[in-house]
Design a protein around this motif. Structure first.
Motif, PDB file in Angstrom:
ATOM      1  N   HIS A   2       0.414  -7.785  -4.364  1.00 24.32           N
ATOM      2  CA  HIS A   2      -0.288  -8.332  -3.215  1.00 24.32           C
ATOM      3  C   HIS A   2       0.204  -7.598  -1.977  1.00 24.32           C
ATOM      4  O   HIS A   2       1.277  -6.995  -2.006  1.00 24.32           O
ATOM      5  N   VAL A   3      -0.588  -7.627  -0.930  1.00 24.72           N
ATOM      6  CA  VAL A   3      -0.257  -6.862   0.264  1.00 24.72           C
ATOM      7  C   VAL A   3      -0.218  -7.757   1.496  1.00 24.72           C
ATOM      8  O   VAL A   3      -0.872  -8.794   1.553  1.00 24.72           O
ATOM      9  N   GLY A   4       0.565  -7.304   2.476  1.00 26.30           N
ATOM     10  CA  GLY A   4       0.590  -7.927   3.789  1.00 26.30           C
ATOM     11  C   GLY A   4      -0.393  -7.220   4.703  1.00 26.30           C
ATOM     12  O   GLY A   4      -1.139  -6.326   4.285  1.00 26.30           O
ATOM     13  N   LYS A   5      -0.378  -7.596   5.953  1.00 25.76           N
ATOM     14  CA  LYS A   5      -1.296  -7.026   6.937  1.00 25.76           C
ATOM     15  C   LYS A   5      -0.967  -5.555   7.194  1.00 25.76           C
ATOM     16  O   LYS A   5       0.176  -5.196   7.436  1.00 25.76           O
ATOM     17  N   MET A   6      -2.007  -4.706   7.118  1.00 26.58           N
ATOM     18  CA  MET A   6      -1.858  -3.270   7.345  1.00 26.58           C
ATOM     19  C   MET A   6      -2.878  -2.828   8.380  1.00 26.58           C
ATOM     20  O   MET A   6      -3.982  -3.365   8.435  1.00 26.58           O
ATOM     21  N   SER A   7      -2.534  -1.831   9.154  1.00 30.27           N
ATOM     22  CA  SER A   7      -3.436  -1.283  10.153  1.00 30.27           C
ATOM     23  C   SER A   7      -4.603  -0.581   9.476  1.00 30.27           C
ATOM     24  O   SER A   7      -4.401   0.279   8.619  1.00 30.27           O
ATOM     25  N   ARG A   8      -5.831  -0.921   9.860  1.00 31.15           N
ATOM     26  CA  ARG A   8      -7.022  -0.255   9.317  1.00 31.15           C
ATOM     27  C   ARG A   8      -7.127   1.177   9.830  1.00 31.15           C
ATOM     28  O   ARG A   8      -7.862   1.981   9.285  1.00 31.15           O
ATOM     29  N   ALA A   9      -6.367   1.508  10.861  1.00 26.98           N
ATOM     30  CA  ALA A   9      -6.331   2.902  11.325  1.00 26.98           C
ATOM     31  C   ALA A   9      -5.588   3.771  10.312  1.00 26.98           C
ATOM     32  O   ALA A   9      -5.816   4.969  10.228  1.00 26.98           O
ATOM     33  N   CYS A  10      -4.714   3.166   9.524  1.00 30.16           N
ATOM     34  CA  CYS A  10      -3.920   3.890   8.526  1.00 30.16           C
ATOM     35  C   CYS A  10      -4.490   3.777   7.121  1.00 30.16           C
ATOM     36  O   CYS A  10      -4.253   4.654   6.293  1.00 30.16           O
ATOM     37  N   LEU A  11      -5.191   2.698   6.852  1.00 27.77           N
ATOM     38  CA  LEU A  11      -5.696   2.444   5.506  1.00 27.77           C
ATOM     39  C   LEU A  11      -7.029   1.718   5.608  1.00 27.77           C
ATOM     40  O   LEU A  11      -7.070   0.562   6.021  1.00 27.77           O
ATOM     41  N   THR A  12      -8.111   2.392   5.251  1.00 27.65           N
ATOM     42  CA  THR A  12      -9.439   1.777   5.337  1.00 27.65           C
ATOM     43  C   THR A  12      -9.642   0.795   4.187  1.00 27.65           C
ATOM     44  O   THR A  12      -8.930   0.839   3.175  1.00 27.65           O
ATOM     45  N   GLU A  13     -10.646  -0.050   4.325  1.00 27.40           N
ATOM     46  CA  GLU A  13     -10.978  -0.980   3.245  1.00 27.40           C
ATOM     47  C   GLU A  13     -11.380  -0.216   1.987  1.00 27.40           C
ATOM     48  O   GLU A  13     -11.032  -0.606   0.878  1.00 27.40           O
ATOM     49  N   ALA A  14     -12.109   0.892   2.146  1.00 25.38           N
ATOM     50  CA  ALA A  14     -12.528   1.704   0.994  1.00 25.38           C
ATOM     51  C   ALA A  14     -11.315   2.292   0.282  1.00 25.38           C
ATOM     52  O   ALA A  14     -11.264   2.311  -0.953  1.00 25.38           O
ATOM     53  N   GLU A  15     -10.332   2.774   1.033  1.00 28.96           N
ATOM     54  CA  GLU A  15      -9.106   3.305   0.421  1.00 28.96           C
ATOM     55  C   GLU A  15      -8.381   2.205  -0.342  1.00 28.96           C
ATOM     56  O   GLU A  15      -7.903   2.423  -1.464  1.00 28.96           O
ATOM     57  N   GLN A  16      -8.303   1.019   0.246  1.00 29.89           N
ATOM     58  CA  GLN A  16      -7.613  -0.086  -0.419  1.00 29.89           C
ATOM     59  C   GLN A  16      -8.335  -0.483  -1.709  1.00 29.89           C
ATOM     60  O   GLN A  16      -7.687  -0.722  -2.723  1.00 29.89           O
ATOM     61  N   ARG A  17      -9.653  -0.501  -1.693  1.00 30.45           N
ATOM     62  CA  ARG A  17     -10.416  -0.804  -2.923  1.00 30.45           C
ATOM     63  C   ARG A  17     -10.168   0.248  -3.993  1.00 30.45           C
ATOM     64  O   ARG A  17     -10.239  -0.023  -5.186  1.00 30.45           O
ATOM     65  N   ALA A  18      -9.871   1.491  -3.572  1.00 31.60           N
ATOM     66  CA  ALA A  18      -9.601   2.593  -4.507  1.00 31.60           C
ATOM     67  C   ALA A  18      -8.146   2.594  -4.991  1.00 31.60           C
ATOM     68  O   ALA A  18      -7.744   3.501  -5.708  1.00 31.60           O
ATOM     69  N   GLY A  19      -7.353   1.578  -4.600  1.00 29.58           N
ATOM     70  CA  GLY A  19      -5.981   1.474  -5.092  1.00 29.58           C
ATOM     71  C   GLY A  19      -4.927   2.038  -4.166  1.00 29.58           C
ATOM     72  O   GLY A  19      -3.752   2.059  -4.517  1.00 29.58           O
ATOM     73  N   LEU A  20      -5.317   2.505  -2.973  1.00 29.21           N
ATOM     74  CA  LEU A  20      -4.330   2.994  -2.019  1.00 29.21           C
ATOM     75  C   LEU A  20      -3.767   1.825  -1.231  1.00 29.21           C
ATOM     76  O   LEU A  20      -4.497   0.894  -0.870  1.00 29.21           O
ATOM     77  N   VAL A  21      -2.465   1.876  -0.983  1.00 33.42           N
ATOM     78  CA  VAL A  21      -1.773   0.836  -0.226  1.00 33.42           C
ATOM     79  C   VAL A  21      -0.672   1.481   0.603  1.00 33.42           C
ATOM     80  O   VAL A  21      -0.314   2.635   0.386  1.00 33.42           O
ATOM     81  N   LEU A  22      -0.132   0.738   1.520  1.00 34.66           N
ATOM     82  CA  LEU A  22       1.071   1.158   2.234  1.00 34.66           C
ATOM     83  C   LEU A  22       2.244   0.491   1.533  1.00 34.66           C
ATOM     84  O   LEU A  22       2.287  -0.734   1.393  1.00 34.66           O
ATOM     85  N   ALA A  23       3.206   1.277   1.073  1.00 34.61           N
ATOM     86  CA  ALA A  23       4.339   0.751   0.303  1.00 34.61           C
ATOM     87  C   ALA A  23       5.144  -0.271   1.100  1.00 34.61           C
ATOM     88  O   ALA A  23       5.711  -1.195   0.528  1.00 34.61           O
ATOM     89  N   CYS A  24       5.172  -0.130   2.426  1.00 37.66           N
ATOM     90  CA  CYS A  24       5.949  -1.054   3.250  1.00 37.66           C
ATOM     91  C   CYS A  24       5.317  -2.436   3.335  1.00 37.66           C
ATOM     92  O   CYS A  24       5.973  -3.390   3.774  1.00 37.66           O
ATOM     93  N   LYS A  25       4.081  -2.576   2.911  1.00 36.52           N
ATOM     94  CA  LYS A  25       3.384  -3.862   2.967  1.00 36.52           C
ATOM     95  C   LYS A  25       2.860  -4.284   1.602  1.00 36.52           C
ATOM     96  O   LYS A  25       1.950  -5.100   1.506  1.00 36.52           O
ATOM     97  N   THR A  26       3.448  -3.740   0.530  1.00 35.74           N
ATOM     98  CA  THR A  26       2.995  -4.039  -0.828  1.00 35.74           C
ATOM     99  C   THR A  26       4.130  -4.662  -1.622  1.00 35.74           C
ATOM    100  O   THR A  26       5.241  -4.127  -1.660  1.00 35.74           O
ATOM    101  N   TYR A  27       3.828  -5.804  -2.264  1.00 37.52           N
ATOM    102  CA  TYR A  27       4.817  -6.595  -2.984  1.00 37.52           C
ATOM    103  C   TYR A  27       4.393  -6.722  -4.449  1.00 37.52           C
ATOM    104  O   TYR A  27       3.257  -7.086  -4.729  1.00 37.52           O
ATOM    105  N   PRO A  28       5.295  -6.423  -5.390  1.00 36.08           N
ATOM    106  CA  PRO A  28       4.917  -6.453  -6.806  1.00 36.08           C
ATOM    107  C   PRO A  28       4.800  -7.871  -7.366  1.00 36.08           C
ATOM    108  O   PRO A  28       5.577  -8.751  -7.005  1.00 36.08           O
ATOM    109  N   ASP A  29       3.810  -8.070  -8.215  1.00 37.72           N
ATOM    110  CA  ASP A  29       3.669  -9.298  -8.998  1.00 37.72           C
ATOM    111  C   ASP A  29       3.918  -8.997 -10.472  1.00 37.72           C
ATOM    112  O   ASP A  29       3.885  -9.906 -11.300  1.00 37.72           O
ATOM    113  N   SER A  30       4.131  -7.725 -10.803  1.00 37.36           N
ATOM    114  CA  SER A  30       4.423  -7.271 -12.162  1.00 37.36           C
ATOM    115  C   SER A  30       5.068  -5.892 -12.015  1.00 37.36           C
ATOM    116  O   SER A  30       5.282  -5.422 -10.902  1.00 37.36           O
TER     117      SER A  30
END
Length: 107
Positions: A55-83
């Motif tokens: 799951h992810v926390g709030k990220m700047s859309r200037a750094c990561l677009t919604e399309a990039e996030q749907r494609a599996g891109l995330v910012l590691a500083c705002k990403t928390y593992p569930d597995s």
């Protein structure tokens, strides 16, 4: 604890469920994910999640677009593992890993 694998590098590290992927790596003294602001605003720590739940926390859309996030891109500083997670370097991270690997080979 979950295991985070940096695909293509042979590197793995442990990450607690409440800890972001970048911080867990730094706490263990590991290298592999470049770091910038550590707050979701610069985009330096962008990675692609290839496998695992998170799951992810709030990220700047200037750094990561919604399309990039749907494609599996995330910012590691705002990403928390569930597995367990397998992430793939993007261009900046790939260059960092290659440079660091070159140092180990010459040592």
């Amino acid at each position: 604890m979950h295991t985070v694998e940096i695909a293509g590098s042979g590197r793995r590290y442990a990450c607690a469920p409440g800890q972001n992927l970048l911080r867990a790596m730094e706490v263990l003294g590991q290298r592999g994910i470049p770091a910038g602001c550590r707050g979701g605003g610069c985009g330096v720590c962008k990675v692609r999640i290839e496998a695992g739940q998170y799951h992810v926390g709030k990220m700047s859309r200037a750094c990561l677009t919604e399309a990039e996030q749907r494609a599996g891109l995330v910012l590691a500083c705002k990403t928390y593992p569930d597995s367990d997670i397998r992430l793939r370097p993007v261009a900046l991270l790939q260059r960092c890993l290659e440079r660091h690997a070159g140092r180990r080979e010459s040592a």
